[in-house]
Design a protein around this motif. Structure first.
Motif, mmCIF file in Angstrom:
data_model
loop_
_atom_site.group_PDB
_atom_site.id
_atom_site.type_symbol
_atom_site.label_atom_id
_atom_site.label_comp_id
_atom_site.label_asym_id
_atom_site.label_seq_id
_atom_site.Cartn_x
_atom_site.Cartn_y
_atom_site.Cartn_z
ATOM 1 N N ALA A 64 0.843 -1.201 0.000
ATOM 2 C CA ALA A 64 0.000 0.000 0.000
ATOM 3 C C ALA A 64 0.878 1.250 0.000
ATOM 4 O O ALA A 64 0.740 2.137 0.846
ATOM 5 N N PHE A 65 1.778 1.323 -0.983
ATOM 6 C CA PHE A 65 2.747 2.429 -0.999
ATOM 7 C C PHE A 65 2.059 3.794 -1.021
ATOM 8 O O PHE A 65 2.356 4.659 -0.196
ATOM 9 N N ALA A 93 6.157 7.084 -8.578
ATOM 10 C CA ALA A 93 6.842 6.689 -9.807
ATOM 11 C C ALA A 93 8.126 5.922 -9.470
ATOM 12 O O ALA A 93 8.435 4.901 -10.098
ATOM 13 N N LEU A 94 8.846 6.382 -8.463
ATOM 14 C CA LEU A 94 10.065 5.694 -8.025
ATOM 15 C C LEU A 94 9.737 4.306 -7.473
ATOM 16 O O LEU A 94 10.478 3.350 -7.682
ATOM 17 N N HIS A 95 8.590 4.201 -6.821
ATOM 18 C CA HIS A 95 8.116 2.901 -6.322
ATOM 19 C C HIS A 95 7.831 1.943 -7.483
ATOM 20 O O HIS A 95 8.194 0.766 -7.437
ATOM 21 N N ARG A 96 7.201 2.451 -8.520
ATOM 22 C CA ARG A 96 6.857 1.602 -9.667
ATOM 23 C C ARG A 96 8.084 1.001 -10.347
ATOM 24 O O ARG A 96 7.998 -0.069 -10.934
ATOM 25 N N VAL A 97 9.239 1.677 -10.261
ATOM 26 C CA VAL A 97 10.454 1.131 -10.868
ATOM 27 C C VAL A 97 11.314 0.376 -9.849
ATOM 28 O O VAL A 97 12.423 -0.041 -10.171
ATOM 29 N N SER A 102 7.590 0.677 0.878
ATOM 30 C CA SER A 102 6.826 0.970 2.090
ATOM 31 C C SER A 102 6.748 -0.271 2.963
ATOM 32 O O SER A 102 6.782 -1.399 2.482
ATOM 33 N N VAL A 103 6.676 -0.019 4.256
ATOM 34 C CA VAL A 103 6.355 -1.056 5.235
ATOM 35 C C VAL A 103 5.017 -0.639 5.822
ATOM 36 O O VAL A 103 4.848 0.509 6.244
ATOM 37 N N GLU A 104 4.073 -1.561 5.810
ATOM 38 C CA GLU A 104 2.732 -1.279 6.316
ATOM 39 C C GLU A 104 2.463 -2.119 7.565
ATOM 40 O O GLU A 104 2.870 -3.269 7.631
ATOM 41 N N GLY A 117 10.528 4.760 2.141
ATOM 42 C CA GLY A 117 11.854 5.274 1.855
ATOM 43 C C GLY A 117 12.350 4.757 0.528
ATOM 44 O O GLY A 117 11.611 4.122 -0.238
ATOM 45 N N VAL A 118 13.606 5.010 0.266
ATOM 46 C CA VAL A 118 14.246 4.679 -1.004
ATOM 47 C C VAL A 118 15.386 3.708 -0.724
ATOM 48 O O VAL A 118 16.086 3.843 0.280
#
Length: 182
Positions: A64-65, A93-97, A102-104, A117-118
């Motif tokens: 669930a970013f 967008a950075l998540h998609r690549v 994310s930690v949920e 984070g990254v």
């Protein structure tokens, strides 16, 4: 809405910078003293360790970013929030690549805490965390550190040391030390 290009975001992190929405625009920061949590000396107090072991909370990664970053942006306890729509869209967008994660933390099917984070090259750059139930951002951090250790990461960047993060062993290092660790 404009977005920060993925190459620009990653280039910033590779050189010790991160963006924040400030005064109606995105600014880049590289503090002279950088907050990090050494993974080998990460501390979890007994009460939190008991809470982590309880089965009422379930942790997931990258489920669930957008919801996590949006929750971080709308924290009611932070009037100086630095996450705007441009930051949200850019990090999604950075998540998609595959570079933003994310930690949920869930209770049943309800998102109650988390962080994002990254990551690249053995480093995780923590951006923000939130909680809707007491201590769930801390649970997310414990879960993150366990995953980073298991995967051989060497750096957990937290940008600035806060009293909240100091309890886990957060320390400040110079920009020179930080860039060497990158």
């Amino acid at each position: 809405m404009p977005m920060i290009p993925i190459a620009t975001l990653l280039g910033g992190y590779r050189t010790g910078y991160f963006p924040m929405a400030v005064d109606e625009g995105v600014r880049w920061f590289s503090p002279g003293r950088r907050g990090v949590i050494p993974l080998d000396t990460f501390r979890v107090h007994r009460r939190l360790a008991r809470l982590v072991r309880q089965t009422q909370f379930r942790c997931t990664v990258n489920h669930a970013f957008r919801e996590v970053i949006t929750a971080c942006a709308s924290r009611v306890d932070d009037p100086g929030n630095w996450i705007d729509r441009e930051i949200i869209d850019s990090y999604c967008a950075l998540h998609r690549v595959g570079h933003a994660h994310s930690v949920e933390v869930w209770v049943d099917d309800r998102l109650v805490g988390g962080l994002y984070g990254v990551s690249f090259g053995g480093a995780f750059f923590g951006e923000s965390m939130f909680h809707r139930v007491r201590d769930t951002s801390k649970i997310a951090l414990v879960y993150l550190v366990e995953r980073l250790r298991a995967r051989g990461f060497g750096l957990l960047d937290i940008q600035w040391v806060t009293p909240h993060l100091r309890q886990f062993g957060a320390v400040e290092i110079s920009r020179r030390q930080y860039l060497a660790a990158l």
